[in-house]
Design a protein around this motif. Structure first.
Motif, PDB file in Angstrom:
ATOM      1  N   ALA A  91       6.579   4.161  10.876  1.00  0.00           N
ATOM      2  CA  ALA A  91       6.720   5.279   9.943  1.00  0.00           C
ATOM      3  C   ALA A  91       8.043   5.203   9.195  1.00  0.00           C
ATOM      4  O   ALA A  91       8.098   5.351   7.969  1.00  0.00           O
ATOM      5  CB  ALA A  91       6.606   6.606  10.708  1.00  0.00           C
ATOM      6  N   VAL A  92       9.097   4.955   9.937  1.00  0.00           N
ATOM      7  CA  VAL A  92      10.443   4.990   9.348  1.00  0.00           C
ATOM      8  C   VAL A  92      10.620   3.866   8.319  1.00  0.00           C
ATOM      9  O   VAL A  92      11.139   4.099   7.220  1.00  0.00           O
ATOM     10  CB  VAL A  92      11.509   4.897  10.465  1.00  0.00           C
ATOM     11  CG1 VAL A  92      12.873   4.526   9.896  1.00  0.00           C
ATOM     12  CG2 VAL A  92      11.566   6.207  11.243  1.00  0.00           C
ATOM     13  N   LEU A  93      10.174   2.662   8.644  1.00  0.00           N
ATOM     14  CA  LEU A  93      10.406   1.561   7.692  1.00  0.00           C
ATOM     15  C   LEU A  93       9.578   1.752   6.415  1.00  0.00           C
ATOM     16  O   LEU A  93      10.075   1.478   5.313  1.00  0.00           O
ATOM     17  CB  LEU A  93      10.087   0.201   8.328  1.00  0.00           C
ATOM     18  CG  LEU A  93      10.416  -0.983   7.403  1.00  0.00           C
ATOM     19  CD1 LEU A  93      11.907  -1.061   7.103  1.00  0.00           C
ATOM     20  CD2 LEU A  93       9.934  -2.305   8.003  1.00  0.00           C
ATOM     21  N   ALA A  94       8.347   2.227   6.552  1.00  0.00           N
ATOM     22  CA  ALA A  94       7.524   2.436   5.352  1.00  0.00           C
ATOM     23  C   ALA A  94       8.169   3.477   4.436  1.00  0.00           C
ATOM     24  O   ALA A  94       8.245   3.293   3.213  1.00  0.00           O
ATOM     25  CB  ALA A  94       6.112   2.878   5.761  1.00  0.00           C
ATOM     26  N   LEU A  95       8.636   4.556   5.032  1.00  0.00           N
ATOM     27  CA  LEU A  95       9.302   5.603   4.244  1.00  0.00           C
ATOM     28  C   LEU A  95      10.613   5.079   3.658  1.00  0.00           C
ATOM     29  O   LEU A  95      10.937   5.346   2.486  1.00  0.00           O
ATOM     30  CB  LEU A  95       9.556   6.822   5.136  1.00  0.00           C
ATOM     31  CG  LEU A  95      10.319   7.991   4.518  1.00  0.00           C
ATOM     32  CD1 LEU A  95       9.587   8.555   3.303  1.00  0.00           C
ATOM     33  CD2 LEU A  95      10.525   9.099   5.565  1.00  0.00           C
ATOM     34  N   ALA A  96      11.360   4.327   4.458  1.00  0.00           N
ATOM     35  CA  ALA A  96      12.653   3.808   4.000  1.00  0.00           C
ATOM     36  C   ALA A  96      12.476   2.833   2.842  1.00  0.00           C
ATOM     37  O   ALA A  96      13.283   2.801   1.909  1.00  0.00           O
ATOM     38  CB  ALA A  96      13.375   3.121   5.162  1.00  0.00           C
TER      39      ALA A  96
ATOM     40  N   VAL B  43       0.860  -1.195   0.000  1.00  0.00           N
ATOM     41  CA  VAL B  43       0.000   0.000   0.000  1.00  0.00           C
ATOM     42  C   VAL B  43       0.891   1.239   0.000  1.00  0.00           C
ATOM     43  O   VAL B  43       2.118   1.136   0.110  1.00  0.00           O
ATOM     44  CB  VAL B  43      -0.947   0.004   1.223  1.00  0.00           C
ATOM     45  CG1 VAL B  43      -1.914  -1.182   1.167  1.00  0.00           C
ATOM     46  CG2 VAL B  43      -0.166  -0.028   2.528  1.00  0.00           C
ATOM     47  N   ASP B  44       0.287   2.407  -0.106  1.00  0.00           N
ATOM     48  CA  ASP B  44       1.082   3.635  -0.025  1.00  0.00           C
ATOM     49  C   ASP B  44       1.761   3.709   1.334  1.00  0.00           C
ATOM     50  O   ASP B  44       1.310   3.111   2.304  1.00  0.00           O
ATOM     51  CB  ASP B  44       0.201   4.859  -0.256  1.00  0.00           C
ATOM     52  CG  ASP B  44      -0.733   5.113   0.894  1.00  0.00           C
ATOM     53  OD1 ASP B  44      -0.395   5.916   1.770  1.00  0.00           O
ATOM     54  OD2 ASP B  44      -1.810   4.486   0.942  1.00  0.00           O
ATOM     55  N   MET B  45       2.855   4.449   1.396  1.00  0.00           N
ATOM     56  CA  MET B  45       3.684   4.395   2.611  1.00  0.00           C
ATOM     57  C   MET B  45       2.957   4.920   3.853  1.00  0.00           C
ATOM     58  O   MET B  45       3.179   4.421   4.959  1.00  0.00           O
ATOM     59  CB  MET B  45       5.012   5.115   2.402  1.00  0.00           C
ATOM     60  CG  MET B  45       4.896   6.544   1.968  1.00  0.00           C
ATOM     61  SD  MET B  45       6.561   7.272   1.717  1.00  0.00           S
ATOM     62  CE  MET B  45       6.146   8.622   0.606  1.00  0.00           C
ATOM     63  N   ALA B  46       2.064   5.905   3.681  1.00  0.00           N
ATOM     64  CA  ALA B  46       1.335   6.404   4.857  1.00  0.00           C
ATOM     65  C   ALA B  46       0.397   5.334   5.395  1.00  0.00           C
ATOM     66  O   ALA B  46       0.265   5.155   6.612  1.00  0.00           O
ATOM     67  CB  ALA B  46       0.554   7.678   4.501  1.00  0.00           C
ATOM     68  N   SER B  47      -0.246   4.621   4.500  1.00  0.00           N
ATOM     69  CA  SER B  47      -1.149   3.547   4.940  1.00  0.00           C
ATOM     70  C   SER B  47      -0.362   2.369   5.506  1.00  0.00           C
ATOM     71  O   SER B  47      -0.822   1.707   6.441  1.00  0.00           O
ATOM     72  CB  SER B  47      -2.023   3.090   3.770  1.00  0.00           C
ATOM     73  OG  SER B  47      -2.845   4.148   3.316  1.00  0.00           O
ATOM     74  N   ALA B  48       0.810   2.096   4.958  1.00  0.00           N
ATOM     75  CA  ALA B  48       1.655   1.035   5.522  1.00  0.00           C
ATOM     76  C   ALA B  48       2.069   1.405   6.944  1.00  0.00           C
ATOM     77  O   ALA B  48       2.049   0.558   7.856  1.00  0.00           O
ATOM     78  CB  ALA B  48       2.885   0.815   4.649  1.00  0.00           C
ATOM     79  N   ALA B  49       2.426   2.664   7.148  1.00  0.00           N
ATOM     80  CA  ALA B  49       2.773   3.118   8.502  1.00  0.00           C
ATOM     81  C   ALA B  49       1.593   2.900   9.443  1.00  0.00           C
ATOM     82  O   ALA B  49       1.752   2.425  10.575  1.00  0.00           O
ATOM     83  CB  ALA B  49       3.175   4.595   8.476  1.00  0.00           C
ATOM     84  N   LEU B  50       0.392   3.232   8.955  1.00  0.00           N
ATOM     85  CA  LEU B  50      -0.813   3.064   9.773  1.00  0.00           C
ATOM     86  C   LEU B  50      -1.042   1.595  10.124  1.00  0.00           C
ATOM     87  O   LEU B  50      -1.192   1.237  11.303  1.00  0.00           O
ATOM     88  CB  LEU B  50      -2.028   3.620   9.014  1.00  0.00           C
ATOM     89  CG  LEU B  50      -3.398   3.328   9.631  1.00  0.00           C
ATOM     90  CD1 LEU B  50      -3.572   4.051  10.959  1.00  0.00           C
ATOM     91  CD2 LEU B  50      -4.522   3.730   8.668  1.00  0.00           C
ATOM     92  N   VAL B  51      -1.054   0.739   9.129  1.00  0.00           N
ATOM     93  CA  VAL B  51      -1.427  -0.661   9.366  1.00  0.00           C
ATOM     94  C   VAL B  51      -0.344  -1.392  10.162  1.00  0.00           C
ATOM     95  O   VAL B  51      -0.645  -2.152  11.088  1.00  0.00           O
ATOM     96  CB  VAL B  51      -1.725  -1.388   8.040  1.00  0.00           C
ATOM     97  CG1 VAL B  51      -2.077  -2.849   8.311  1.00  0.00           C
ATOM     98  CG2 VAL B  51      -2.868  -0.692   7.296  1.00  0.00           C
ATOM     99  N   ASN B  52       0.917  -1.140   9.832  1.00  0.00           N
ATOM    100  CA  ASN B  52       1.987  -1.808  10.593  1.00  0.00           C
ATOM    101  C   ASN B  52       2.030  -1.293  12.031  1.00  0.00           C
ATOM    102  O   ASN B  52       2.362  -2.050  12.954  1.00  0.00           O
ATOM    103  CB  ASN B  52       3.331  -1.607   9.902  1.00  0.00           C
ATOM    104  CG  ASN B  52       3.379  -2.333   8.556  1.00  0.00           C
ATOM    105  OD1 ASN B  52       2.678  -3.320   8.348  1.00  0.00           O
ATOM    106  ND2 ASN B  52       4.191  -1.823   7.640  1.00  0.00           N
ATOM    107  N   GLY B  53       1.685  -0.038  12.230  1.00  0.00           N
ATOM    108  CA  GLY B  53       1.580   0.485  13.595  1.00  0.00           C
ATOM    109  C   GLY B  53       0.464  -0.208  14.365  1.00  0.00           C
ATOM    110  O   GLY B  53       0.606  -0.509  15.556  1.00  0.00           O
ATOM    111  N   ILE B  54      -0.626  -0.470  13.668  1.00  0.00           N
ATOM    112  CA  ILE B  54      -1.751  -1.170  14.304  1.00  0.00           C
ATOM    113  C   ILE B  54      -1.346  -2.602  14.676  1.00  0.00           C
ATOM    114  O   ILE B  54      -1.517  -3.029  15.820  1.00  0.00           O
ATOM    115  CB  ILE B  54      -2.986  -1.190  13.365  1.00  0.00           C
ATOM    116  CG1 ILE B  54      -3.577   0.223  13.225  1.00  0.00           C
ATOM    117  CG2 ILE B  54      -4.038  -2.169  13.878  1.00  0.00           C
ATOM    118  CD1 ILE B  54      -4.674   0.346  12.174  1.00  0.00           C
ATOM    119  N   THR B  55      -0.799  -3.341  13.715  1.00  0.00           N
ATOM    120  CA  THR B  55      -0.499  -4.750  14.004  1.00  0.00           C
ATOM    121  C   THR B  55       0.584  -4.888  15.074  1.00  0.00           C
ATOM    122  O   THR B  55       0.524  -5.800  15.897  1.00  0.00           O
ATOM    123  CB  THR B  55      -0.075  -5.518  12.731  1.00  0.00           C
ATOM    124  OG1 THR B  55       0.976  -4.801  12.082  1.00  0.00           O
ATOM    125  CG2 THR B  55      -1.250  -5.666  11.778  1.00  0.00           C
TER     126      THR B  55
END
Lengths: 456, 456
Positions: free
Chosen positions: B121-126, B85-97
């Motif tokens: 946040a950092v891993l999704a952006l990276a 998914v887009d990186m902002a949504s990845a940050a959201l979902v991975n933060g949730i899990t």
């Protein structure tokens, strides 16, 4: 780990999350007077003009450049621009632009600017789903009711603490509006409000920066996302608003729960919405209005020896800048406001441009304005006298400025404001078409017919 | 419109927004001891295991279904799943899990779970930018330092009021980490922190619902977005954290500014991070640990006549459920914790499943646990005695449970925890490869080589 809550917890709060969810999901379509229905159209139209008007502002450029990093799908219109982005980002950016000029609507009881978060979320979602104008108006009225009723519950304590109440109640209004638009049931709507309750946006320290208009944008995005999460089964506390460690009790010591329930479904907070005629802080509005009235009475700038203003002390405290150097400083100068009121008869964003603020003709007239404090005059009033070179004195007294609840802008005046904002961005023909579509929004089968007009 | 702030404003606050921006943007890469460097790897590894472990939880399904409505670009990995998914949504979902099992890291001084917002946040952006592992570790250490130092500044008052401190400081850590990863300068980093300061996420009323893990996810997304906005010129107050109407003063009466500045760049808060060995509230950990030690000493369930526990009153107050009916209730039962500790020697997510909680063998042993309150025993301690059917008594005293700062999990134990979480989702081979990649993360040229392993 066994801490106590900070202030006295109210353990007897009524179940306002549940009450609002039932109301939003269950209230009949157009279940209000024609006056409320018309005010909803005015609120939407005013919001749209503000958003389109600021479409080319550098805040919009910066926000869109950031959003572009997400490579968004082209789901919804960025109002006044050619870009289309995903609906959550459209809600964010349109929420930002609608508040960028500080020219949007005001619910005076709470100083909430309710359309920013609610309409920005609802229209982006409606465009994606191809919803009808009827559904958008319903969502707008109910969403604004939720945000403003929670605002009434907490105002002024919540605002006094430093919260920018537009963004810190707007996520609830946006969630409610989106839940309604998606025809979510009571239980899902309750979850949407609950998820949104964890996401208040904004502090007053940000005033004067781009993060101020970010607040309604962020709230719009949060509310839209919360509704979608709830629709897909995401859960939240059913007492997220009213519980001792829920949103309201944590962010406010004032918890007037009756503001949620009093006349719910009978009195609609959108009825108390107002629209600024002038693109500056509301405290200068009576002075601008008075000078525009002097102009209407035939007073011309070249005849003026002196303009004598008598104002409440707050006016000079907040807007007493005698020699503004640029457009932004002009917004904090009652002297500048008087000059453009007399010269142009109006004070839109253009009249607060650097060019106008430094125009020698404006500067000359500004220097002839003499303001004196008189606290027998109300904050919302002004007493103005033009002393002319031939010795004549022309006097105007304004008790309620144009744009106040007592003297609302007429629909024609709203159109004038809209055109001043929109024509420079989209041209006259589109401004005319959008205006026509907005006045009959409730009858529009698909809002995409409106949003298509909002691109250059 | 001329309201005063609610509590006494601190007008002499040091410029902590500026101080932190300078620190985050200017601190030298790997500018810390080898112990800090190693702890950063442990923090990342533990976080990754938690996120992958909960990848198939219904909260992840619901969040991803909502995100799918935005038709996101495939920029970043949803850890443990095939979707990108887009990186902002990845940050959201991975933060949730990462927070779904309540199994993630804990900064005990503040009860912040810092990796959730920052690493997500950092891993999704990276992954989107193809950054190196070195840059990720730097961003993680500095981001966590920002979140936890602001947490130290406000804890416990801020938490006591009802804020879920992980989400209400995490957006600052995420913004700092992302700003660092993007190599933003001091001024841009200050703006990123400023924008993030307007977006705290989460109240404690949400505990027990999916919105609890939403908090670190929402904070991760907010911080990432704030960094991108700042990078593209979006502005915020340069004193957004410390001003009288800025974030800290509005949400906390405790404002120990020295917590931001003391030993800044010398003492790193990630040093005080801990990792749960057991998938439940930390108050039961000493009891589970004690029973696992009884097992190591040869005590078998069928020999047990009775297990006598002496615990602090808080243990029974929070986890005194005698007859848990399902997995969730099992997490609030010290009796269940003792039973699985003695039977299995560990207590991961599996041991808090419905099947194990209702297993007759477990139920039978649970009923033999007798807990008595003894407030001379510390909250973090326990005194346990197994009374065997042959009359023997085996005694264990735990002063600091495994996983505490005094008795941290070894790297091998962390691997055991990781495998229990990850093998069921991705299989043994991938779990092994990810483990190898994580221990040498700082040497990884491109984190995409790691994230590619995190998909089935």
């Amino acid at each position: 780990m066994a801490h106590n809550t900070h202030v006295a917890a109210d353990t007897n709060a009524p179940p306002v999350t549940s009450i609002l969810a039932k109301f939003v999901s269950g209230h009949v379509s157009k279940g209000w007077t024609q006056a409320v229905e018309h005010e909803a159209h005015r609120t939407f139209y005013n919001w749209l003009g503000c958003a389109i008007g600021a479409a080319r502002h550098e805040a919009a450029d910066a926000a869109l450049a950031a959003v572009a990093m997400f490579e968004p799908a082209q789901q919804a219109t960025v109002l006044g621009r050619s870009e289309r982005v995903d609906m959550a980002s459209a809600a964010l950016v349109n929420g930002i632009t609608s508040h960028t000029f500080d020219f949007d609507d005001t619910h005076l009881k709470t100083i909430i600017h309710p359309a920013g978060p609610v309409a920005s979320a609802v229209l982006a979602l409606a465009e994606k789903t191809g919803a009808s104008g009827r559904d958008v108006i319903d969502a707008l009225v109910l969403g604004i009711d939720v945000a403003c009723r929670i605002g009434n519950t907490m105002y002024p304590d919540h605002y006094d603490r430093g919260w920018h109440i537009t963004g810190s109640t707007g996520m609830l209004g946006a969630a409610a509006g989106c839940a309604r638009l998606l025809k979510m049931n009571e239980q899902q709507t309750q979850m949407a409000l609950g998820i949104a309750a964890s996401q208040p946006v904004g502090f007053r320290e940000q005033f004067g920066t781009m993060t101020k208009p970010f607040h309604p944008g962020g709230a719009a995005r949060a509310g839209l996302t919360s509704a979608l999460l709830a629709k897909h089964g995401f859960t939240a506390s059913p007492r997220a608003l009213e519980a001792p460690r829920g949103f309201v009790q944590v962010v406010s010591d004032k918890r007037a729960w009756n503001e949620v329930t009093d006349e719910l479904g009978e009195r609609f907070e959108i009825s108390f919405n107002t629209y600024k005629p002038f693109a500056c802080g509301i405290v200068i509005h009576p002075s601008i209005d008075a000078c525009a009235q002097l102009r209407e009475q035939g007073v011309k700038p070249e005849q003026v020896e002196r303009i004598e203003l008598r104002v409440h002390s707050l006016v000079l405290e907040l807007t007493g800048k005698k020699e503004p150097k640029d457009g932004l400083q002009g917004k904090f100068s009652v002297y500048h406001g008087c000059a453009v009121g007399l010269i142009y008869g109006h004070a839109g964003e253009e009249e607060f441009s650097d060019a106008v603020v430094t125009d020698p003709k404006v500067v000359a007239l500004r220097n002839k304005v003499v303001a004196t404090v008189d606290d027998t005059i109300a904050e919302a009033a002004v007493d103005a006298t033009a002393v002319l070179t031939d010795g004549r004195r022309v006097h105007v007294r304004v008790d309620h400025a144009i744009g106040s609840l007592e003297r609302p802008l007429s629909d024609v005046q709203l159109e004038g404001k809209f055109n001043a904002l929109v024509v420079p961005v989209l041209g006259e023909a589109k401004a005319r078409e959008i205006t026509a579509a907005c006045w009959k929004l409730a009858a529009l089968p698909n809002v995409r017919d409106l949003t298509a007009l909002c691109r250059p």
